[in-house]
Design a protein around this motif. Sequence first.
Motif, PDB file in Angstrom:
ATOM      1  N   LEU A 109      10.306  16.511  -1.454  1.00  0.00           N
ATOM      2  CA  LEU A 109      10.796  15.229  -1.956  1.00  0.00           C
ATOM      3  C   LEU A 109       9.971  14.760  -3.145  1.00  0.00           C
ATOM      4  O   LEU A 109      10.510  14.253  -4.140  1.00  0.00           O
ATOM      5  N   GLN A 110       8.652  14.926  -3.051  1.00  0.00           N
ATOM      6  CA  GLN A 110       7.784  14.526  -4.156  1.00  0.00           C
ATOM      7  C   GLN A 110       8.058  15.361  -5.407  1.00  0.00           C
ATOM      8  O   GLN A 110       8.071  14.846  -6.524  1.00  0.00           O
ATOM      9  N   LYS A 111       8.283  16.646  -5.215  1.00  0.00           N
ATOM     10  CA  LYS A 111       8.541  17.530  -6.345  1.00  0.00           C
ATOM     11  C   LYS A 111       9.865  17.194  -7.016  1.00  0.00           C
ATOM     12  O   LYS A 111       9.977  17.189  -8.253  1.00  0.00           O
ATOM     13  N   ASN A 112      10.883  16.901  -6.203  1.00  0.00           N
ATOM     14  CA  ASN A 112      12.214  16.630  -6.741  1.00  0.00           C
ATOM     15  C   ASN A 112      12.359  15.235  -7.323  1.00  0.00           C
ATOM     16  O   ASN A 112      13.227  15.013  -8.176  1.00  0.00           O
ATOM     17  N   HIS A 113      11.541  14.311  -6.849  1.00  0.00           N
ATOM     18  CA  HIS A 113      11.656  12.934  -7.344  1.00  0.00           C
ATOM     19  C   HIS A 113      10.281  12.263  -7.292  1.00  0.00           C
ATOM     20  O   HIS A 113       9.947  11.559  -6.341  1.00  0.00           O
ATOM     21  N   GLN A 114       9.497  12.501  -8.309  1.00  0.00           N
ATOM     22  CA  GLN A 114       8.187  11.846  -8.400  1.00  0.00           C
ATOM     23  C   GLN A 114       8.380  10.349  -8.628  1.00  0.00           C
ATOM     24  O   GLN A 114       9.407   9.906  -9.124  1.00  0.00           O
ATOM     25  N   GLY A 115       7.369   9.592  -8.237  1.00  0.00           N
ATOM     26  CA  GLY A 115       7.450   8.146  -8.412  1.00  0.00           C
ATOM     27  C   GLY A 115       8.201   7.456  -7.289  1.00  0.00           C
ATOM     28  O   GLY A 115       8.786   6.390  -7.491  1.00  0.00           O
ATOM     29  N   THR A 116       8.166   8.038  -6.086  1.00  0.00           N
ATOM     30  CA  THR A 116       8.838   7.460  -4.926  1.00  0.00           C
ATOM     31  C   THR A 116       7.840   6.706  -4.056  1.00  0.00           C
ATOM     32  O   THR A 116       6.763   7.220  -3.760  1.00  0.00           O
ATOM     33  N   PHE A 117       8.208   5.509  -3.638  1.00  0.00           N
ATOM     34  CA  PHE A 117       7.424   4.759  -2.658  1.00  0.00           C
ATOM     35  C   PHE A 117       8.249   4.703  -1.380  1.00  0.00           C
ATOM     36  O   PHE A 117       9.416   4.307  -1.388  1.00  0.00           O
ATOM     37  N   TYR A 118       7.632   5.098  -0.267  1.00  0.00           N
ATOM     38  CA  TYR A 118       8.352   5.267   0.991  1.00  0.00           C
ATOM     39  C   TYR A 118       8.204   4.040   1.895  1.00  0.00           C
ATOM     40  O   TYR A 118       7.141   3.425   1.966  1.00  0.00           O
ATOM     41  N   PHE A 119       9.286   3.751   2.604  1.00  0.00           N
ATOM     42  CA  PHE A 119       9.307   2.681   3.589  1.00  0.00           C
ATOM     43  C   PHE A 119       9.878   3.218   4.896  1.00  0.00           C
ATOM     44  O   PHE A 119      10.585   4.219   4.924  1.00  0.00           O
ATOM     45  N   SER A 120       9.565   2.529   5.981  1.00  0.00           N
ATOM     46  CA  SER A 120      10.191   2.781   7.278  1.00  0.00           C
ATOM     47  C   SER A 120      10.194   1.444   8.004  1.00  0.00           C
ATOM     48  O   SER A 120       9.648   0.452   7.509  1.00  0.00           O
ATOM     49  N   GLY A 121      10.798   1.417   9.188  1.00  0.00           N
ATOM     50  CA  GLY A 121      10.782   0.170   9.950  1.00  0.00           C
ATOM     51  C   GLY A 121       9.369  -0.316  10.221  1.00  0.00           C
ATOM     52  O   GLY A 121       9.064  -1.505  10.090  1.00  0.00           O
ATOM     53  N   ARG A 169       4.057 -15.736 -10.484  1.00  0.00           N
ATOM     54  CA  ARG A 169       2.852 -14.921 -10.609  1.00  0.00           C
ATOM     55  C   ARG A 169       2.877 -13.760  -9.619  1.00  0.00           C
ATOM     56  O   ARG A 169       2.456 -12.641  -9.949  1.00  0.00           O
ATOM     57  N   ALA A 170       3.367 -14.006  -8.392  1.00  0.00           N
ATOM     58  CA  ALA A 170       3.461 -12.940  -7.394  1.00  0.00           C
ATOM     59  C   ALA A 170       4.366 -11.819  -7.887  1.00  0.00           C
ATOM     60  O   ALA A 170       4.055 -10.636  -7.724  1.00  0.00           O
ATOM     61  N   LEU A 171       5.476 -12.194  -8.510  1.00  0.00           N
ATOM     62  CA  LEU A 171       6.394 -11.183  -9.035  1.00  0.00           C
ATOM     63  C   LEU A 171       5.707 -10.343 -10.105  1.00  0.00           C
ATOM     64  O   LEU A 171       5.844  -9.111 -10.123  1.00  0.00           O
ATOM     65  N   LYS A 172       4.964 -10.986 -10.977  1.00  0.00           N
ATOM     66  CA  LYS A 172       4.252 -10.262 -12.036  1.00  0.00           C
ATOM     67  C   LYS A 172       3.241  -9.286 -11.434  1.00  0.00           C
ATOM     68  O   LYS A 172       3.143  -8.133 -11.870  1.00  0.00           O
ATOM     69  N   ILE A 173       2.501  -9.730 -10.428  1.00  0.00           N
ATOM     70  CA  ILE A 173       1.494  -8.884  -9.778  1.00  0.00           C
ATOM     71  C   ILE A 173       2.147  -7.660  -9.158  1.00  0.00           C
ATOM     72  O   ILE A 173       1.699  -6.521  -9.346  1.00  0.00           O
ATOM     73  N   PHE A 174       3.241  -7.872  -8.423  1.00  0.00           N
ATOM     74  CA  PHE A 174       3.849  -6.754  -7.698  1.00  0.00           C
ATOM     75  C   PHE A 174       4.600  -5.803  -8.613  1.00  0.00           C
ATOM     76  O   PHE A 174       4.637  -4.599  -8.351  1.00  0.00           O
ATOM     77  N   ARG A 175       5.170  -6.316  -9.683  1.00  0.00           N
ATOM     78  CA  ARG A 175       5.799  -5.388 -10.623  1.00  0.00           C
ATOM     79  C   ARG A 175       4.754  -4.522 -11.317  1.00  0.00           C
ATOM     80  O   ARG A 175       5.014  -3.351 -11.619  1.00  0.00           O
ATOM     81  N   MET A 176       3.567  -5.079 -11.539  1.00  0.00           N
ATOM     82  CA  MET A 176       2.483  -4.261 -12.086  1.00  0.00           C
ATOM     83  C   MET A 176       2.036  -3.217 -11.064  1.00  0.00           C
ATOM     84  O   MET A 176       1.768  -2.064 -11.414  1.00  0.00           O
ATOM     85  N   MET A 177       1.970  -3.598  -9.791  1.00  0.00           N
ATOM     86  CA  MET A 177       1.563  -2.667  -8.738  1.00  0.00           C
ATOM     87  C   MET A 177       2.530  -1.490  -8.628  1.00  0.00           C
ATOM     88  O   MET A 177       2.125  -0.370  -8.306  1.00  0.00           O
ATOM     89  N   PHE A 178       3.799  -1.725  -8.906  1.00  0.00           N
ATOM     90  CA  PHE A 178       4.821  -0.700  -8.749  1.00  0.00           C
ATOM     91  C   PHE A 178       5.274  -0.104 -10.075  1.00  0.00           C
ATOM     92  O   PHE A 178       6.303   0.570 -10.116  1.00  0.00           O
ATOM     93  N   GLU A 179       4.489  -0.306 -11.123  1.00  0.00           N
ATOM     94  CA  GLU A 179       4.937   0.151 -12.432  1.00  0.00           C
ATOM     95  C   GLU A 179       5.033   1.679 -12.527  1.00  0.00           C
ATOM     96  O   GLU A 179       5.755   2.207 -13.380  1.00  0.00           O
TER      97      GLU A 179
END
Length: 228
Positions: A100-112, A136-146
């Motif tokens: 999965l990492q090889k086919n689609h780099q830049g993935t952040f995983y979630f589960s329940g 400000r929270a939105l700005k912080i998190f968009r930077m975290m996930f850039e």
Amino acid sequence: MKRKLICCDVFKEEINSMGSLPDTDIEFLSMGLHLHPRKLYQEVSQAVARSQGYSRVILGFGLCGGALGGIKAPGCEMIIPRVHDCIPVLLGSKSRYNTLQKNHQGTFYFSGGWVEGDRMMIPEYERSCDQFGPKRALKIFRMMFENYNRLLYIHTGHPRDQATLQKTREFAEILELPCQGTEGDLNYLHQLVCGPWDDRLFVTIAPDQVIDELEFLSPGEQVIVQGC
């Protein structure tokens, strides 16, 4: 003799779904400890130290950014999955995760468990909104996930799967990232809990020895640990 499972509560619902586990005592530790690696090390170390008199201790963690390196086994062998974090366990294998990492780099995983966990990104975002304000929270998190370009939700049969998936989708909309889904596989987790403990999948720590981070590295492997 009984065995002891010391486990991150990211796996709690999936383990509970296995039903009765004979001769196994379980202690869940908060996922929120990952916010403080030293504290995670201390809490797992203390839980292990409390686990005297068992035939085997099983750790339901990955190496977790090195936080578990150096933890000493009690007077029995200790088992830990040969992974760096929980994602390969939820997906069923390290090889599937690597594909999965090889086919689609830049993935952040979630589960329940990730959505409901104490240190999960969604509760953290909500707390940041309260503390700093939504803008400000939105700005912080968009930077975290850039460096990420999608969120991938792992379906594991979590009892609140649809609700946690919806929260993931809402979070993806906030970040302006696509949210996709994939089926999980609990075979790796089941083998962690019940055995057998194949050396290719698990590291076995001899009594009174310590976890060595080098045991988790394959030649030329690039380590990417999510959220630690």
